[in-house]
Design an enzyme around this catalytic site. Sequence first.
Site, PDB file in Angstrom:
ATOM      1  N   GLU A  99     108.966 -28.694 -14.727  1.00  0.00           N
ATOM      2  CA  GLU A  99     108.286 -29.991 -14.880  1.00  0.00           C
ATOM      3  C   GLU A  99     108.836 -30.797 -16.054  1.00  0.00           C
ATOM      4  O   GLU A  99     108.644 -32.008 -16.118  1.00  0.00           O
ATOM      5  CB  GLU A  99     106.765 -29.786 -15.023  1.00  0.00           C
TER       6      GLU A  99
ATOM      7  N   CYS B  91     105.733 -20.258 -17.016  1.00  0.00           N
ATOM      8  CA  CYS B  91     105.618 -19.785 -18.391  1.00  0.00           C
ATOM      9  C   CYS B  91     104.333 -18.958 -18.572  1.00  0.00           C
ATOM     10  O   CYS B  91     104.251 -17.860 -18.061  1.00  0.00           O
ATOM     11  CB  CYS B  91     105.712 -20.962 -19.371  1.00  0.00           C
TER      12      CYS B  91
ATOM     13  N   HIS C  43     110.640 -24.260 -17.655  1.00  0.00           N
ATOM     14  CA  HIS C  43     109.727 -25.331 -17.251  1.00  0.00           C
ATOM     15  C   HIS C  43     110.413 -26.392 -16.370  1.00  0.00           C
ATOM     16  O   HIS C  43     110.982 -27.338 -16.897  1.00  0.00           O
ATOM     17  CB  HIS C  43     109.185 -26.034 -18.499  1.00  0.00           C
TER      18      HIS C  43
END
Lengths: 235, 85
Positions: free
Chosen positions: A206, A87, A204
Amino acid sequence: MKVAVVVFPGSNCDADVAHAVEVTVGASVEMVWHASEFLPAGTDLVILPGGFSYGDYLRCGAMAARSSIMKDVKRFASSGGLVLGICNGFQILTEAKMLRGAFLPNRTLSFICRPCALRVERDDTPFTLRYKAGQVVRFPIAHHEGLYYLDKDELDAMEKRRQVVFRYATPAGEVTDEANPNGALNNIAGMVNEGGNVLGLIPHPERASEPVLGSVDGALMWQSISEWIKGGGAH
Amino acid sequence: MRYRASLLIYLKEGVLDIQGRTILRSLHDLGYGEVQDVRVGKYLRITLEAADESAARRQAEAMCSDLLVNDLIEEYSLVVEEEGK
């Protein structure tokens, strides 16, 4: 696997990504302040996390790209080390000219925060070994400036070199304009440099690394990197 | 000497200016049908010390290429003058 997560003023996904690589592949993580001169010895992977470095002032990622640690990140990457920008981290990589391209505000002019389907274009990079090309994964997106831009000639050349790794797609894997949340050219959500060792990614992984988060598709990325490092692929 | 660099940064022609387009639509809705195009830029006013005006310009141009302008998507115009003029 030894991971360095670079922390800029305004980073806010640094702790999340550290947690994700710890719980999924048992990585040892060191947080590295942006004003540091050098990465920790023995680093296998550098992560530039998401957030709003320097408040997104001037241009997203512009000032972070010029901070002290980035000199060593560039040296690390040019010697073959793995660098992942997520990002705001992807925006920083373009501003640092480690990846070609630039980011413009989403064509909707709104901040978009939701899960998003992506088609994996390549399963031969250190970051995507455990995926299959053509597979559709679901990662959350959360950004205001996600419209990837590059002029047409360079974009065509970049496509020819197969640098696109993830594209926004329908859940069935079709790359359509309707499936493109921000207007990114060629539905580009993630790309690598020519060497394949630097990946920029707007969504994302994660936030999709444990069942409690609603998707574990991101865990495959950490497993891919870990496997690649164990295989001696490192610099 | 102290100089003032006035820097106007805007998106290159052909790069989608979504803010400009939205403002254009809004102006049309208000009845300003004569408006053909709107481009949104940003203005930076930099005060700097330099030996003379051409040195001040060179310094400001270096700042543009080092940080202030992303030449992949942006263009700029620069006016340099002695402060207080």
